[in-house]
Motif scaffolding. Sequence first.
Motif, PDB file in Angstrom:
ATOM      1  N   LEU A 108      10.319  47.674 -29.250  1.00 35.57           N
ATOM      2  CA  LEU A 108      10.126  46.461 -30.031  1.00 35.57           C
ATOM      3  C   LEU A 108      11.120  45.684 -31.070  1.00 35.57           C
ATOM      4  O   LEU A 108      10.859  44.391 -31.253  1.00 35.57           O
ATOM      5  N   ARG A 109      11.547  46.114 -31.271  1.00 37.42           N
ATOM      6  CA  ARG A 109      12.696  46.200 -32.772  1.00 37.42           C
ATOM      7  C   ARG A 109      13.292  45.368 -32.400  1.00 37.42           C
ATOM      8  O   ARG A 109      14.279  44.449 -32.733  1.00 37.42           O
ATOM      9  N   THR A 110      14.485  45.599 -30.831  1.00 33.24           N
ATOM     10  CA  THR A 110      15.168  44.923 -29.958  1.00 33.24           C
ATOM     11  C   THR A 110      14.756  43.741 -30.050  1.00 33.24           C
ATOM     12  O   THR A 110      15.618  42.404 -30.329  1.00 33.24           O
ATOM     13  N   LEU A 111      13.810  43.657 -29.456  1.00 30.45           N
ATOM     14  CA  LEU A 111      12.658  42.288 -29.254  1.00 30.45           C
ATOM     15  C   LEU A 111      12.677  41.400 -30.171  1.00 30.45           C
ATOM     16  O   LEU A 111      13.005  39.985 -30.364  1.00 30.45           O
ATOM     17  N   GLN A 112      12.908  42.293 -30.882  1.00 27.71           N
ATOM     18  CA  GLN A 112      12.497  41.411 -32.420  1.00 27.71           C
ATOM     19  C   GLN A 112      13.425  40.610 -32.777  1.00 27.71           C
ATOM     20  O   GLN A 112      13.490  39.373 -33.289  1.00 27.71           O
ATOM     21  N   ALA A 113      14.737  41.416 -32.592  1.00 29.04           N
ATOM     22  CA  ALA A 113      15.999  40.923 -33.376  1.00 29.04           C
ATOM     23  C   ALA A 113      16.972  39.927 -32.185  1.00 29.04           C
ATOM     24  O   ALA A 113      17.686  38.693 -32.690  1.00 29.04           O
ATOM     25  N   LEU A 114      15.994  39.773 -31.123  1.00 28.13           N
ATOM     26  CA  LEU A 114      16.663  38.376 -29.954  1.00 28.13           C
ATOM     27  C   LEU A 114      15.617  37.829 -30.488  1.00 28.13           C
ATOM     28  O   LEU A 114      15.111  36.957 -29.528  1.00 28.13           O
ATOM     29  N   GLU A 115      15.028  37.017 -31.263  1.00 30.87           N
ATOM     30  CA  GLU A 115      13.497  36.068 -32.441  1.00 30.87           C
ATOM     31  C   GLU A 115      13.272  35.906 -30.887  1.00 30.87           C
ATOM     32  O   GLU A 115      12.798  34.551 -30.838  1.00 30.87           O
ATOM     33  N   VAL A 116      12.175  37.043 -30.430  1.00 31.14           N
ATOM     34  CA  VAL A 116      10.924  36.484 -29.506  1.00 31.14           C
ATOM     35  C   VAL A 116       9.828  36.247 -30.459  1.00 31.14           C
ATOM     36  O   VAL A 116       9.776  36.541 -32.090  1.00 31.14           O
ATOM     37  N   ASN A 117       9.111  35.955 -30.567  1.00 28.58           N
ATOM     38  CA  ASN A 117       8.106  34.651 -31.135  1.00 28.58           C
ATOM     39  C   ASN A 117       6.824  35.591 -30.877  1.00 28.58           C
ATOM     40  O   ASN A 117       6.429  35.992 -31.787  1.00 28.58           O
ATOM     41  N   THR A 118       6.312  36.252 -29.606  1.00 30.44           N
ATOM     42  CA  THR A 118       5.539  36.875 -28.842  1.00 30.44           C
ATOM     43  C   THR A 118       5.382  37.729 -28.240  1.00 30.44           C
ATOM     44  O   THR A 118       6.039  37.392 -27.686  1.00 30.44           O
ATOM     45  N   ILE A 119       5.379  38.498 -28.684  1.00 28.51           N
ATOM     46  CA  ILE A 119       4.831  39.655 -27.478  1.00 28.51           C
ATOM     47  C   ILE A 119       3.935  40.651 -27.201  1.00 28.51           C
ATOM     48  O   ILE A 119       2.583  40.571 -27.577  1.00 28.51           O
ATOM     49  N   ILE A 120       4.062  40.179 -26.028  1.00 22.98           N
ATOM     50  CA  ILE A 120       2.754  40.783 -24.859  1.00 22.98           C
ATOM     51  C   ILE A 120       3.260  42.131 -24.302  1.00 22.98           C
ATOM     52  O   ILE A 120       4.064  42.113 -24.046  1.00 22.98           O
ATOM     53  N   ILE A 121       1.545  43.080 -25.209  1.00 22.25           N
ATOM     54  CA  ILE A 121       2.103  44.733 -24.309  1.00 22.25           C
ATOM     55  C   ILE A 121       0.647  45.486 -23.665  1.00 22.25           C
ATOM     56  O   ILE A 121      -0.402  45.467 -24.356  1.00 22.25           O
ATOM     57  N   ARG A 122       1.704  45.801 -22.956  1.00 22.36           N
ATOM     58  CA  ARG A 122       0.351  47.038 -21.752  1.00 22.36           C
ATOM     59  C   ARG A 122       1.154  48.095 -22.280  1.00 22.36           C
ATOM     60  O   ARG A 122       2.156  48.121 -21.735  1.00 22.36           O
ATOM     61  N   HIS A 123      -0.113  49.389 -22.190  1.00 23.02           N
ATOM     62  CA  HIS A 123       0.675  50.446 -22.748  1.00 23.02           C
ATOM     63  C   HIS A 123      -0.342  52.091 -22.687  1.00 23.02           C
ATOM     64  O   HIS A 123      -2.222  50.918 -22.517  1.00 23.02           O
ATOM     65  N   PRO A 124       0.466  52.170 -21.999  1.00 24.54           N
ATOM     66  CA  PRO A 124      -1.047  53.169 -21.166  1.00 24.54           C
ATOM     67  C   PRO A 124      -1.882  54.423 -22.099  1.00 24.54           C
ATOM     68  O   PRO A 124      -2.590  54.919 -22.177  1.00 24.54           O
ATOM     69  N   CYS A 125      -0.973  54.572 -23.593  1.00 28.44           N
ATOM     70  CA  CYS A 125      -1.651  54.814 -24.327  1.00 28.44           C
ATOM     71  C   CYS A 125      -2.614  54.374 -26.046  1.00 28.44           C
ATOM     72  O   CYS A 125      -2.107  53.278 -25.780  1.00 28.44           O
ATOM     73  N   SER A 126      -3.939  54.361 -25.584  1.00 26.32           N
ATOM     74  CA  SER A 126      -4.315  53.660 -26.717  1.00 26.32           C
ATOM     75  C   SER A 126      -3.961  54.140 -27.846  1.00 26.32           C
ATOM     76  O   SER A 126      -3.233  54.217 -28.142  1.00 26.32           O
ATOM     77  N   GLY A 127      -4.050  52.750 -28.856  1.00 28.72           N
ATOM     78  CA  GLY A 127      -3.264  52.069 -30.010  1.00 28.72           C
ATOM     79  C   GLY A 127      -1.446  51.811 -29.533  1.00 28.72           C
ATOM     80  O   GLY A 127      -1.916  51.296 -30.753  1.00 28.72           O
ATOM     81  N   PHE A 169       5.767  45.516 -20.194  1.00 28.89           N
ATOM     82  CA  PHE A 169       4.451  46.161 -19.624  1.00 28.89           C
ATOM     83  C   PHE A 169       5.222  47.659 -19.023  1.00 28.89           C
ATOM     84  O   PHE A 169       5.650  47.629 -18.201  1.00 28.89           O
ATOM     85  N   TYR A 170       4.383  48.359 -19.975  1.00 25.11           N
ATOM     86  CA  TYR A 170       4.339  49.811 -20.029  1.00 25.11           C
ATOM     87  C   TYR A 170       3.429  50.855 -18.291  1.00 25.11           C
ATOM     88  O   TYR A 170       2.836  51.981 -18.173  1.00 25.11           O
ATOM     89  N   GLU A 171       2.392  49.536 -17.640  1.00 19.72           N
ATOM     90  CA  GLU A 171       2.096  50.742 -16.328  1.00 19.72           C
ATOM     91  C   GLU A 171       1.913  49.150 -15.794  1.00 19.72           C
ATOM     92  O   GLU A 171       1.966  47.657 -15.905  1.00 19.72           O
ATOM     93  N   PRO A 172       1.596  49.628 -14.724  1.00 16.96           N
ATOM     94  CA  PRO A 172       1.760  49.077 -13.526  1.00 16.96           C
ATOM     95  C   PRO A 172       0.442  47.560 -13.795  1.00 16.96           C
ATOM     96  O   PRO A 172      -0.477  47.943 -13.755  1.00 16.96           O
ATOM     97  N   SER A 173       0.673  46.234 -13.135  1.00 17.09           N
ATOM     98  CA  SER A 173       0.003  45.250 -13.091  1.00 17.09           C
ATOM     99  C   SER A 173       0.117  44.260 -12.396  1.00 17.09           C
ATOM    100  O   SER A 173       1.461  44.311 -12.013  1.00 17.09           O
TER     101      SER A 173
END
Lengths: 185, 339
Positions: free
Chosen positions: B119-138, B77-81
């Motif tokens: 993100l690449r770091t997470l992928q290298a850590l063998e994460v299966n799904t990434i849930i992302i919130r970001h202030p930038c559209s897209g 999460f790159y934004e509060p929630s």
Amino acid sequence: MPEKILLNSSDIERALVRIAHEIVEHNKGAKSIAFVGIKTRGVPLAQRLARIIHNMEQVDIPVGSLDITLYRDDVTSLGFKHVVQQTYLPFDITNKQVILVDDVFYTGRSIRAALDALMDLGRPQTIQLAVLIDRGHRELPIRADFVGKNIPTAHNEEIKVFLNEVDAVDKVAVRRLDGENSEPK
Amino acid sequence: MERIVSPNEPKLSTAGQESLPPLSIGLWRHRNVLDLDDFLSDEIALVFEIADGMVEVLARDVKKVPTLRGRTIAIMFYEPSTRTRASFELAAKYLGADTVSLDSAKSSVAKGESLIDSLRTLQALEVNTIIIRHPCSGAPYIAAQHLQTSVINAGDGCHAHPSQGLLDLYTIKRKFGDLKGRKVVIIGDIMHSRVARSNIWGTRSTGLHVVLCAPKTFIPQGMPEMLEKCGLDHVSIEHNLDHALEGADVVMPLRLQKERQQSGFISSIREYVRLYQVNGERLKKAGPDVIVMHPGPMNEGVEISHDVAYCNSSLIEQQVTNGVAIRMALLYLVSGVRN
């Protein structure tokens, strides 16, 4: 290969009546019994067994339905294909003699999943297993307590149970799956 | 004499009755959930069917199933929630997955790491799904382009919030069943609202009629042309709240995003309250079965009055509960897709 009918409507009915008697005998009555049908076709079978025992013993037996999709051991393998459905247990299974009901007993994996699912929902006194057809090829140390009919099969044969409540007809059929035309179960 | 205690659930189709063909999981094509614009109505129906099963799990004493055991889900999460984050995290945990939660302030982002490197770091850590919130559209789209891992958009800028769109529609569907001809009024800052955008896409071909109600400054320029071009003819725009609320079945005020109000979209909060607050008096114009929804967090006393927020018609807390079920369904579905 065209399908071959193994049991017709009255064969199914006779098998269920016999299983119902065995269940009542084994549990010395029907007082603390509850039926849990495994979706989809275990559910109408459980309802029929409850009705037969009701007519014999004048006891109302609770019937629930169990969806085991969330407990399957092949969900995270590639390309699984099961829609999660609702489990509906309108009673507490704790301290009941729970009779799991399914249509076909094959590898034992869906029963394994059903056992895990039941354990998450309460603490039954015993869990027993009733199936209409035991087709062999167990892969786990699980066996049925009450069996309608033992039908030895080959792996490339498919046993299909049709029930009025779901399929508009009562019958059990077998057919061979030939290579490309085969529909994997 | 039939006195058997038996399940009277509606799902089990019986012979002779008409029943729709069963939904097949084969319908599902999404490795990523980025927005609802590419969702077919059958896919939405599939999400809802699975969510029904998840609602049952949530009602249990032990709310945990082993379905996604051994899988890891990263929540960035790159934004509060509060609710979206907690909702996704609980959804993952109830399904038996392990979660790792990263927020921008406490991670290497604070040291200047780029989004893609994180993100690449997470992928290298063998994460299966990434849930992302970001202030930038897209941003989630960029993530999806660079990763083999599934990406779920938990809100990107002013663009999309697909899980919110689905849970809103699910809440409406559970209340009304048949949606044909029902009127949904979404009120407030449409311009900056990803919730409104995802709701517009999600309600397409449901039979719902959506009215966007806001002062002119809160409706993006060229919106009517855009709606027409995209074939979103179930949406209309109305500037007068009293007119918009007439016969409404669903009333959904959006949060007045105070942090974005310095640049003069409205002349004052007090005026906005006078013209656009949903209060008890105004709600009387709505239909008899009206429900009130809000994506949260609420500014009570601004876009919604206190009495409306907690009235019997308010399904705001129900939305939160449904949100967990919807997110469980989404995590379940993306887990089954071949990478």
